[in-house]
Design a protein around this motif. Sequence first.
Motif, PDB file in Angstrom:
ATOM      1  N   UNK A  85      -4.640  13.165   5.386  1.00  0.00           N
ATOM      2  CA  UNK A  85      -3.545  12.142   5.528  1.00  0.00           C
ATOM      3  C   UNK A  85      -3.636  10.869   4.793  1.00  0.00           C
ATOM      4  N   UNK A  86      -2.375  10.316   4.383  1.00  0.00           N
ATOM      5  CA  UNK A  86      -2.308   9.329   3.767  1.00  0.00           C
ATOM      6  C   UNK A  86      -2.779   7.963   4.048  1.00  0.00           C
ATOM      7  N   UNK A  87      -3.274   6.934   3.489  1.00  0.00           N
ATOM      8  CA  UNK A  87      -3.745   5.876   3.762  1.00  0.00           C
ATOM      9  C   UNK A  87      -2.655   4.756   4.211  1.00  0.00           C
ATOM     10  N   UNK A  88      -3.064   3.654   4.836  1.00  0.00           N
ATOM     11  CA  UNK A  88      -2.137   2.630   5.028  1.00  0.00           C
ATOM     12  C   UNK A  88      -2.534   1.180   4.721  1.00  0.00           C
ATOM     13  N   UNK A  89      -1.592   0.516   4.253  1.00  0.00           N
ATOM     14  CA  UNK A  89      -1.973  -0.799   3.877  1.00  0.00           C
ATOM     15  C   UNK A  89      -0.809  -1.537   4.134  1.00  0.00           C
ATOM     16  N   UNK A  90      -1.061  -3.015   4.649  1.00  0.00           N
ATOM     17  CA  UNK A  90      -0.047  -3.987   4.864  1.00  0.00           C
ATOM     18  C   UNK A  90      -0.388  -5.511   4.374  1.00  0.00           C
ATOM     19  N   UNK A  91       0.729  -5.989   3.786  1.00  0.00           N
ATOM     20  CA  UNK A  91       0.689  -7.343   3.313  1.00  0.00           C
ATOM     21  C   UNK A  91       1.525  -8.144   4.194  1.00  0.00           C
ATOM     22  N   UNK A 138      -2.143  -1.062 -10.882  1.00  0.00           N
ATOM     23  CA  UNK A 138      -1.471  -1.994 -11.837  1.00  0.00           C
ATOM     24  C   UNK A 138      -1.611  -3.473 -11.455  1.00  0.00           C
ATOM     25  N   UNK A 139      -1.308  -4.472 -12.410  1.00  0.00           N
ATOM     26  CA  UNK A 139      -1.639  -6.058 -11.874  1.00  0.00           C
ATOM     27  C   UNK A 139      -0.461  -6.453 -11.090  1.00  0.00           C
ATOM     28  N   UNK A 140       0.447  -5.797 -11.003  1.00  0.00           N
ATOM     29  CA  UNK A 140       1.770  -6.219 -10.437  1.00  0.00           C
ATOM     30  C   UNK A 140       1.763  -5.698  -8.911  1.00  0.00           C
ATOM     31  N   UNK A 141       1.024  -4.910  -8.508  1.00  0.00           N
ATOM     32  CA  UNK A 141       0.904  -4.224  -7.381  1.00  0.00           C
ATOM     33  C   UNK A 141       0.703  -5.286  -6.210  1.00  0.00           C
ATOM     34  N   UNK A 142       1.552  -5.474  -5.318  1.00  0.00           N
ATOM     35  CA  UNK A 142       1.251  -6.368  -4.063  1.00  0.00           C
ATOM     36  C   UNK A 142       1.034  -5.499  -2.880  1.00  0.00           C
ATOM     37  N   UNK A 143       1.472  -4.363  -2.710  1.00  0.00           N
ATOM     38  CA  UNK A 143       0.832  -3.762  -1.431  1.00  0.00           C
ATOM     39  C   UNK A 143       0.819  -2.175  -1.914  1.00  0.00           C
ATOM     40  N   UNK A 144      -0.272  -1.411  -1.355  1.00  0.00           N
ATOM     41  CA  UNK A 144      -0.301   0.117  -1.991  1.00  0.00           C
ATOM     42  C   UNK A 144      -1.187   0.987  -1.159  1.00  0.00           C
ATOM     43  N   UNK A 145      -0.941   2.061  -0.931  1.00  0.00           N
ATOM     44  CA  UNK A 145      -2.074   2.903  -0.038  1.00  0.00           C
ATOM     45  C   UNK A 145      -1.928   4.324  -0.827  1.00  0.00           C
ATOM     46  N   UNK A 166      -9.612   1.826  -1.788  1.00  0.00           N
ATOM     47  CA  UNK A 166      -8.562   1.817  -3.368  1.00  0.00           C
ATOM     48  C   UNK A 166      -6.917   1.477  -2.928  1.00  0.00           C
ATOM     49  N   UNK A 167      -6.940   0.920  -1.762  1.00  0.00           N
ATOM     50  CA  UNK A 167      -5.374   0.473  -1.312  1.00  0.00           C
ATOM     51  C   UNK A 167      -5.539  -0.888  -1.793  1.00  0.00           C
TER      52      UNK A 167
END
Length: 335
Positions: A85-91, A138-145, A166-167
Motif C-alpha cells: 500500500x502507498x504511504x501517507x504524508x501531511x503538511x 527534489x528540493x522544491x517538494x513540500x509534501x510527498x508520499x 522517505x516521505x
Amino acid sequence: MKFGTFYLPIITSLMFTSVSAMAQIIPFNFWKSPGGGGCPGVYEVTSGTTWVVPTGWTNNNSIEVIGAGGAGTSSSSNGGGGGGGGGYSKSEDVTSLVPGSTVTVKIGAGGVAAAGSATAGGDTYICNSTSNCASISGTAVITGAKGGGAGTTSTAGSGAGGDETLGVGDIKYSGGAGGASPNNTGPPGSGGGGAAGPNGAGAIGGKGAATNFGAGGGGGSGGGTAGSVGGSYGGAGGKNFAGTGAGTGTSNDGGPGSNGGGGGGGYAARNGGAGGDGTDITPTAGAGGGGGGANGSAKVGGAGGKYGGGGGGSAGTSTSKGGNGGAGVIVIKCY
C-alpha cells in the motif's frame, strides 16, 4: 453566497457561522475543484502535472498525499504475493505557496499486474514551483508520499508498503506490506496491503493458505487491521480504522471492501475482492484497502482501493494475474 457557478442560499442564522462549522454543513463535494478557485475550499487532485494555487491562499491550510499502491503478482507454482500500500504524508500551514502561481504535482500511478509480473506504485508529491521537482527527493517538494512495492513470490515478504522515512511532510505513515507467498504447490494468492492514511499506517495483507485453497484477505487502510490468512475459505479483508468495511471471505469470489476496508480472498477457482475506496480525508478521497488474493485458472486478484491500496496476488496457471494497485491522490484544504 457564491461558490464558482453555484449559489447557496444560507439562512440569516448561519451568516456568522465559522468556516469550520460551515464545512460540516456544506458537503466536501460541493467545495471540490481541480484548482485555480478560491479559499476556503477543498481540492482533490487526481490527475495532471500542474496545479494553480487558489486566490485567497493563506497560511491556514493543509496538504495530504497518498502514494500509489503496488500491483499483486501471480505464480503458477508457489502463489503470488500482494502489492504494498502507498504511504501517507501531511503538511500543515504551508507558507511557500504563492496565490495564483502554478506548481508541479505528481500523481503516482497504480502498479500494473500482468500474468507472472507486477509493477510498483508511483510516488505522489506536490512542489512549490515547477522546477527542482523531478522526483520526491527534489528540493522544491513540500509534501510527498512513497508508492508501494510490487508483489513478489518470496515467502519472506511481498511488496513493501510506501516508506514513511522517505516521505516529505509534518505527519507521515507507511503503507501496509502485501501478504507473502505461501510457497506451496498450487496455493492461492495473498492479499494486498492497505494504504496509510490520516489515522495511521496501512495494514498488511493476509497470506494465502499453505495447505488449502483460500486466498488471503487484503489489508485495511490506515489505522485498520490486517487481512485474514486464507484457509478452508478465503480470508476476510482487514477492517478500516473505525472497525468496519471488511470484505467477506467465503467459498466464492472474495467480497469487496468498503470505506477503506480490505477485499476478501477468493476460494479455489475464484477472484479476489477489490479493496474499498477510502473516505477518511474527504467523503470522496482517502486511504484505500488492499485487494484480496485469488486462486485458479485465469483468476484475478482484487484491485487496490482508491487511493493507494495494494493489489491482491493470484495463483493457478500462466493466465492468472494479480490485481492492479490504486492510484495516488493529493488533497489540499485552505481555510
